[in-house]
Design an enzyme around this catalytic site. Structure first.
Site, PDB file in Angstrom:
ATOM      1  CG  HIS A  60      -1.732  -1.207   1.421  1.00 12.63           C
ATOM      2  ND1 HIS A  60      -3.060  -1.234   1.069  1.00 12.63           N
ATOM      3  CD2 HIS A  60      -1.452  -2.452   1.903  1.00 12.63           C
ATOM      4  CE1 HIS A  60      -3.568  -2.432   1.341  1.00 12.63           C
ATOM      5  NE2 HIS A  60      -2.603  -3.193   1.847  1.00 12.63           N
ATOM      6  NE  ARG A  62      -1.051   3.493   3.856  1.00 10.48           N
ATOM      7  CZ  ARG A  62      -1.837   2.489   4.175  1.00 10.48           C
ATOM      8  NH1 ARG A  62      -2.829   2.108   3.392  1.00 10.48           N
ATOM      9  NH2 ARG A  62      -1.647   1.831   5.300  1.00 10.48           N
ATOM     10  CG  HIS A 242      -2.926 -10.367   4.270  1.00  9.93           C
ATOM     11  ND1 HIS A 242      -4.182 -10.925   4.290  1.00  9.93           N
ATOM     12  CD2 HIS A 242      -3.103  -9.079   3.919  1.00  9.93           C
ATOM     13  CE1 HIS A 242      -5.077 -10.017   3.979  1.00  9.93           C
ATOM     14  NE2 HIS A 242      -4.442  -8.882   3.739  1.00  9.93           N
ATOM     15  CG  ASP A 315      -0.768  -6.179   4.037  1.00  9.26           C
ATOM     16  OD1 ASP A 315      -1.090  -5.265   3.260  1.00  9.26           O
ATOM     17  OD2 ASP A 315      -1.504  -6.591   4.954  1.00  9.26           O
TER      18      ASP A 315
HETATM   19  O1  DOR Z   1      -3.539  -4.142   8.283  1.00  8.20           O
HETATM   20  C1  DOR Z   1      -3.944  -3.803   7.182  1.00  8.20           C
HETATM   21  N1  DOR Z   1      -3.618  -2.604   6.664  1.00  8.20           N
HETATM   22  N2  DOR Z   1      -4.744  -4.617   6.506  1.00  8.20           N
HETATM   23  C2  DOR Z   1      -5.368  -4.223   5.390  1.00  8.20           C
HETATM   24  O2  DOR Z   1      -6.145  -4.970   4.884  1.00  8.20           O
HETATM   25  C3  DOR Z   1      -5.162  -2.876   4.840  1.00  8.20           C
HETATM   26  C4  DOR Z   1      -3.911  -2.288   5.319  1.00  8.20           C
HETATM   27  C5  DOR Z   1      -3.845  -0.812   5.123  1.00  8.20           C
HETATM   28  O3  DOR Z   1      -4.112  -0.340   4.025  1.00  8.20           O
HETATM   29  O4  DOR Z   1      -3.473  -0.091   6.064  1.00  8.20           O
HETATM   30 ZN    ZN Z   2      -2.972  -5.161   2.324  1.00  5.64          ZN
END
Ligand code: DOR
Ligand code: ZN
Length: 420
Positions: A60, A62, A242, A315
């Site tokens: 991610h 962002r 995950h 992740d």
């Molecule tokens: O812990 C997580 N953070 N799980 C997710 O599914 C999304 C992710 C996030 O975008 O912060």
């Molecule tokens: Zn994720």
């Protein structure tokens, strides 16, 4: 013309190490073998491991929408420092990547990034997104075809997580059917909304450790089981994001044994962190799905060693330290960074050829990324690693924007010395 010669390293392949020199001229590998000492730059790689640029198929970054947490630029620098030169970014941005306009904006932004090749998962939460996805995959339009090339599949949230992108329940089966027909890989966040809802309603405690109680293993297992039933029906290529638990893994292993197109990934935080760590880390080990017990950590490590898991993906989900630390702990945002620390964590325990499969060969195949290996004629990134270095992970040494890591002080192995 610029040339770089990497001398005497051990190239990591699926079957072991191959000692060879590598010559790269203007970005193209022109020779792998014994090469004479003539190049603009000669890098002595004797005793070092050489990987093709690694792939992290779940991050991610962002951008757009949350640039105070991270940007494509900041996290790409971090990825590269960890030997990762291709990532697959998730759609829980703002705007979410659920329209052609949003996807094309992501692609346009990524064009300016040179440290890392960023691909994008398309999100589907309602019917209109599915219609758009089908169009994207099947259209003859040159523009849409060029977007499709940067799109690695569809991401489904089977329960809410950061970004609230849970798919409408009665749309799930249609997505599996459509993706099978169009040959679109699905990656899914597997948690069961009903089990999570009941567990949350039953919860009485304010302790951060309650996060793991409110999103229990049986929620993951049930969700995977339900998804696999749809794979059985439609034969959709399905990847479990995950994976955290031995029970979840059992469903994946059984599905594979039946010949179903099911794969899975594990994140380093589910290997190293357990419910024991809430005490010290608090919200810094809060993520979805949550950490489990140490028996699950060990089961996942074993599965990696034995080849029962296909990919390691970080992740990577940075939040600012302030966001993690303010307010009620159970309301803190879920997610931890990790794109830069996966390789040293894995080198601590796994053989290099296993890491090659987990972070190059398998994600490349599963998501059709078309990344090239270290062979003559290819433009592969070349990652040089000194695997003899033992070190501790410290946030101060990392390059991501959030400046913290849940792995602070952990002893790991290996240092990326160059990416060519
Ligand atoms: O812990 C997580 N953070 N799980 C997710 O599914 C999304 C992710 C996030 O975008 O912060
Ligand atoms: Zn994720």
């Amino acid at each position: 013309m610029t040339s770089t010669l990497i001398k005497g390293g051990s190239i990591v392949t699926a079957t072991g190490l191959v000692r060879a020199d590598i010559l790269k001229v203007d970005g193209v590998i022109t020779k792998v073998g014994v090469v004479e000492d003539t190049a603009d730059e000669i890098i002595n790689a004797v005793g070092h491991l050489i990987f093709p640029g690694l792939i992290d198929c779940h991050v991610h970054f962002r951008e757009p929408g949350f640039e105070h947490k991270a940007t494509m630029k900041s996290e790409s620098v971090s990825a590269r420092a960890g030997g990762v030169t291709c990532v697959c970014d998730m759609p829980n941005t703002n705007p979410p990547t659920v329209t052609v306009a949003a996807l094309s904006d992501c692609i346009r932004r990524a064009k300016n990034i040179t440290d890392c090749d960023i691909r994008f998962f398309f999100g589907v939460t309602s019917g209109i997104h599915l219609a758009t996805l089908k169009d994207l995959w099947t259209s003859n339009s040159e523009e849409l075809q060029s977007f499709k090339k940067r799109c690695c599949g569809v991401k489904l949230y089977l329960d809410h997580s950061t970004g609230n992108q849970k798919i409408e329940e009665d749309l799930i089966e249609e997505v599996f059917a459509a993706c099978a027909e169009c040959n679109i890989p699905i990656i899914a966040h597997c948690e069961d909304p009903e089990i999570n809802r009941l567990a949350k309603a039953a919860s009485m405690s304010e302790d951060i450790a309650e996060h793991s109680v409110m999103r229990p293993v049986k929620s993951e297992a049930k969700s995977i089981q339900k998804a696999i039933a749809l794979v059985k029906k439609y034969n959709t290529a399905f990847h479990v994001a995950h994976l955290t638990s031995k029970r979840g893994l059992e469903f994946v292993t059984k599905a594979k044994a039946e010949g179903l197109p099911v794969t899975c990934e594990v994140a380093p935080h589910h290997l190293l962190l357990s419910t024991n760590d809430y005490k010290e880390l608090g919200t810094l080990c809060k993520m979805n799905p949550p950490v489990r017990g140490v028996a699950d950590n060990e089961a996942l490590w074993q599965a990696l060693e034995e080849g029962a898991v296909d990919c390691v993906a970080s992740d990577h989900a940075p939040h600012t330290l302030a966001e993690k630390q303010e307010g009620r702990p159970l309301d803190a945002p879920s997610g931890v960074p990790g794109v830069e620390t996966s390789l040293p964590i894995l080198l601590n325990r796994l053989k290099p050829e296993r890491i090659y499969k987990l972070m190059f060969e398998n994600p490349n195949r599963i998501f059709g990324l078309g990344k090239e290996d270290i062979v003559e004629g290819s433009k592969a990134d070349i990652v040089i690693v000194d695997a003899t270095v033992k070190k501790e992970i410290h946030a101060a040494d990392l390059h991501g924007m959030c400046r913290w890591t849940p792995f602070e002080g952990r002893e790991v192995r290996g240092e990326v010395t160059r990416v060519v």
